[in-house]
Motif scaffolding. Sequence first.
Motif, PDB file in Angstrom:
ATOM      1  N   VAL A 100      38.293  33.463  41.357  1.00  0.00           N
ATOM      2  CA  VAL A 100      39.018  32.631  42.318  1.00  0.00           C
ATOM      3  C   VAL A 100      40.443  33.155  42.423  1.00  0.00           C
ATOM      4  O   VAL A 100      41.098  33.413  41.408  1.00  0.00           O
ATOM      5  N   ILE A 101      40.903  33.322  43.656  1.00  0.00           N
ATOM      6  CA  ILE A 101      42.265  33.790  43.926  1.00  0.00           C
ATOM      7  C   ILE A 101      43.016  32.670  44.637  1.00  0.00           C
ATOM      8  O   ILE A 101      42.589  32.214  45.698  1.00  0.00           O
ATOM      9  N   ILE A 102      44.102  32.213  44.041  1.00  0.00           N
ATOM     10  CA  ILE A 102      44.952  31.188  44.653  1.00  0.00           C
ATOM     11  C   ILE A 102      46.205  31.877  45.156  1.00  0.00           C
ATOM     12  O   ILE A 102      47.018  32.370  44.372  1.00  0.00           O
TER      13      ILE A 102
ATOM     14  N   LEU B 203      47.259  40.298  55.040  1.00  0.00           N
ATOM     15  CA  LEU B 203      46.019  39.560  54.811  1.00  0.00           C
ATOM     16  C   LEU B 203      44.836  40.319  55.397  1.00  0.00           C
ATOM     17  O   LEU B 203      43.745  40.348  54.806  1.00  0.00           O
ATOM     18  N   GLY B 204      45.056  40.945  56.539  1.00  0.00           N
ATOM     19  CA  GLY B 204      44.006  41.751  57.155  1.00  0.00           C
ATOM     20  C   GLY B 204      43.578  42.912  56.273  1.00  0.00           C
ATOM     21  O   GLY B 204      42.421  43.356  56.335  1.00  0.00           O
ATOM     22  N   ARG B 205      44.477  43.413  55.428  1.00  0.00           N
ATOM     23  CA  ARG B 205      44.123  44.489  54.493  1.00  0.00           C
ATOM     24  C   ARG B 205      43.478  43.934  53.224  1.00  0.00           C
ATOM     25  O   ARG B 205      42.706  44.628  52.547  1.00  0.00           O
ATOM     26  N   LEU B 206      43.806  42.680  52.891  1.00  0.00           N
ATOM     27  CA  LEU B 206      43.225  42.064  51.689  1.00  0.00           C
ATOM     28  C   LEU B 206      41.777  41.644  51.906  1.00  0.00           C
ATOM     29  O   LEU B 206      40.933  41.838  51.017  1.00  0.00           O
ATOM     30  N   LEU B 207      41.469  41.072  53.051  1.00  0.00           N
ATOM     31  CA  LEU B 207      40.155  40.461  53.263  1.00  0.00           C
ATOM     32  C   LEU B 207      38.989  41.420  53.028  1.00  0.00           C
ATOM     33  O   LEU B 207      37.982  41.030  52.431  1.00  0.00           O
ATOM     34  N   PRO B 208      39.082  42.693  53.440  1.00  0.00           N
ATOM     35  CA  PRO B 208      37.964  43.604  53.151  1.00  0.00           C
ATOM     36  C   PRO B 208      37.755  43.848  51.654  1.00  0.00           C
ATOM     37  O   PRO B 208      36.671  44.277  51.248  1.00  0.00           O
ATOM     38  N   ALA B 209      38.774  43.590  50.852  1.00  0.00           N
ATOM     39  CA  ALA B 209      38.655  43.786  49.408  1.00  0.00           C
ATOM     40  C   ALA B 209      38.028  42.587  48.705  1.00  0.00           C
ATOM     41  O   ALA B 209      37.665  42.679  47.525  1.00  0.00           O
ATOM     42  N   ILE B 210      37.918  41.457  49.410  1.00  0.00           N
ATOM     43  CA  ILE B 210      37.307  40.271  48.818  1.00  0.00           C
ATOM     44  C   ILE B 210      35.819  40.516  48.638  1.00  0.00           C
ATOM     45  O   ILE B 210      35.096  40.801  49.591  1.00  0.00           O
ATOM     46  N   ALA B 211      35.340  40.400  47.403  1.00  0.00           N
ATOM     47  CA  ALA B 211      33.940  40.690  47.090  1.00  0.00           C
ATOM     48  C   ALA B 211      33.064  39.454  47.306  1.00  0.00           C
ATOM     49  O   ALA B 211      33.564  38.341  47.503  1.00  0.00           O
ATOM     50  N   ALA B 212      31.754  39.663  47.219  1.00  0.00           N
ATOM     51  CA  ALA B 212      30.801  38.581  47.457  1.00  0.00           C
ATOM     52  C   ALA B 212      30.972  37.440  46.451  1.00  0.00           C
ATOM     53  O   ALA B 212      30.686  36.292  46.756  1.00  0.00           O
ATOM     54  N   GLY B 213      31.461  37.738  45.272  1.00  0.00           N
ATOM     55  CA  GLY B 213      31.619  36.697  44.254  1.00  0.00           C
ATOM     56  C   GLY B 213      33.011  36.112  44.172  1.00  0.00           C
ATOM     57  O   GLY B 213      33.352  35.441  43.196  1.00  0.00           O
ATOM     58  N   ASP B 214      33.841  36.366  45.197  1.00  0.00           N
ATOM     59  CA  ASP B 214      35.226  35.892  45.190  1.00  0.00           C
ATOM     60  C   ASP B 214      35.400  34.667  46.079  1.00  0.00           C
ATOM     61  O   ASP B 214      34.744  34.520  47.112  1.00  0.00           O
ATOM     62  N   LEU B 215      36.336  33.807  45.691  1.00  0.00           N
ATOM     63  CA  LEU B 215      36.795  32.701  46.527  1.00  0.00           C
ATOM     64  C   LEU B 215      38.301  32.839  46.672  1.00  0.00           C
ATOM     65  O   LEU B 215      39.028  32.864  45.675  1.00  0.00           O
ATOM     66  N   LEU B 216      38.773  32.963  47.898  1.00  0.00           N
ATOM     67  CA  LEU B 216      40.200  33.073  48.187  1.00  0.00           C
ATOM     68  C   LEU B 216      40.700  31.729  48.721  1.00  0.00           C
ATOM     69  O   LEU B 216      40.211  31.240  49.737  1.00  0.00           O
ATOM     70  N   LEU B 217      41.672  31.146  48.033  1.00  0.00           N
ATOM     71  CA  LEU B 217      42.285  29.893  48.461  1.00  0.00           C
ATOM     72  C   LEU B 217      43.720  30.187  48.887  1.00  0.00           C
ATOM     73  O   LEU B 217      44.516  30.699  48.088  1.00  0.00           O
ATOM     74  N   ILE B 218      44.056  29.893  50.135  1.00  0.00           N
ATOM     75  CA  ILE B 218      45.409  30.100  50.650  1.00  0.00           C
ATOM     76  C   ILE B 218      46.053  28.737  50.855  1.00  0.00           C
ATOM     77  O   ILE B 218      45.490  27.863  51.528  1.00  0.00           O
TER      78      ILE B 218
END
Length: 390
Positions: free
Chosen positions: A5-7, A308-323
């Motif tokens: 999880v990324i906050i 953020l546009g550069r970060l999103l492709p790095a988010i893996a299938a098992g990740d949850l990004l909370l902004i």
Amino acid sequence: MFKRVIILVLDSVGIGAAPDAAEYGDGKVNTLANIARSQGGLFLPNLEKMGLGCIEDITGVKKTAAPQASYGKMAEISKGKDTTSGHWELAGCPLFAPFPVYPDGFPPVMIEQFTALTGRKILGNKVASGTEIIAELGAEHMRTGYPIVYTSADSVFQIAAHEEVIPLDHLYELCKIAREQVCTGEHAVGRIIARPFTGRPGEFVRTANRHDYSLTPPADTVLDVMKAAGYSVTGIGKIGDIFAHRGLTRSVPSKSNADGMEILTALTRGNAGNGLIMVNLVDFDSKYGHRNDVAGYAGALEQFDEALGRLLPAIAAGDLLLITADHGCDPTAPGTDHTREYVPLMAYAKDGRGQPLGTRSTFADVAATVAANFGLPPFAYGTSFLSELL
């Protein structure tokens, strides 16, 4: 459900006056919407796709029919509108007794004790903007060697010093004295902040060597619980300072919003392990909100959206990004203080579909969701929205 999880905390990016805003001297504040309106719109295509326009009417940001993230907003139950209480509540530890503030400067007993312990007289001792007070007193500071002590509407004891007059190590030592021996008991402010600067009169510039000395949270946060359970807990930016370096397995400082996003993207792409990453992007607040720099704030938001546009492709299938955010700091409002606002909430998972999360009653819902995800005991405050992401 999620391995990591990324906050991501956008410092001061509020999204509308909280129900009790008037009690804090705030009127029709709305950091995001007021900036957008004053600038004729904001270009935030990535946040738009995630559902930002579904939370609030923001000029230039469309309300998408199929947001990529779940979306909502959160109110604060802590008695304050500062960085420390906001972050602690996000981590499951709200504060119901406000930190002390000093609208007329610090009382003589505090200044006398500080000067006795440090052997240095001080300049300032008033509420002031950081850039304005070094412009006003910087030359006298260079002549006398006396540190500049000041505060703000927040619960802070700030010490500014020229790096060639008071070296960084000594400035940090002055801050530790203030933290451990002066700002205690009834005067236990939320943060002691080192504010180093360089340059010459008329051209002073604050450096990236700021350092915060926070109080220790009065109860366990989700960082503490995650670490105790054996998970990786990484803080990026001033997260370590805000939590008094407690509950972290790794702390990575950052120099700017851009630097913080680069660090986060690299860690995310590099598969930093299971657990929690918490990030603070402070430039919105320190460089633009407190300085009433509406255009600068707007530019910073658009630059973040690009990152953020550069970060999103790095988010893996098992990740949850909370902004989300920790409070507001509406640069269009009178004064330079934080503003009591709702904060946005966007929850993004790879290949997920956005769901409305509504208006949450406390920032602590974030900690509750993290705890539920990792099968940890619930906190006293907060309601998990994990099931709403399934």
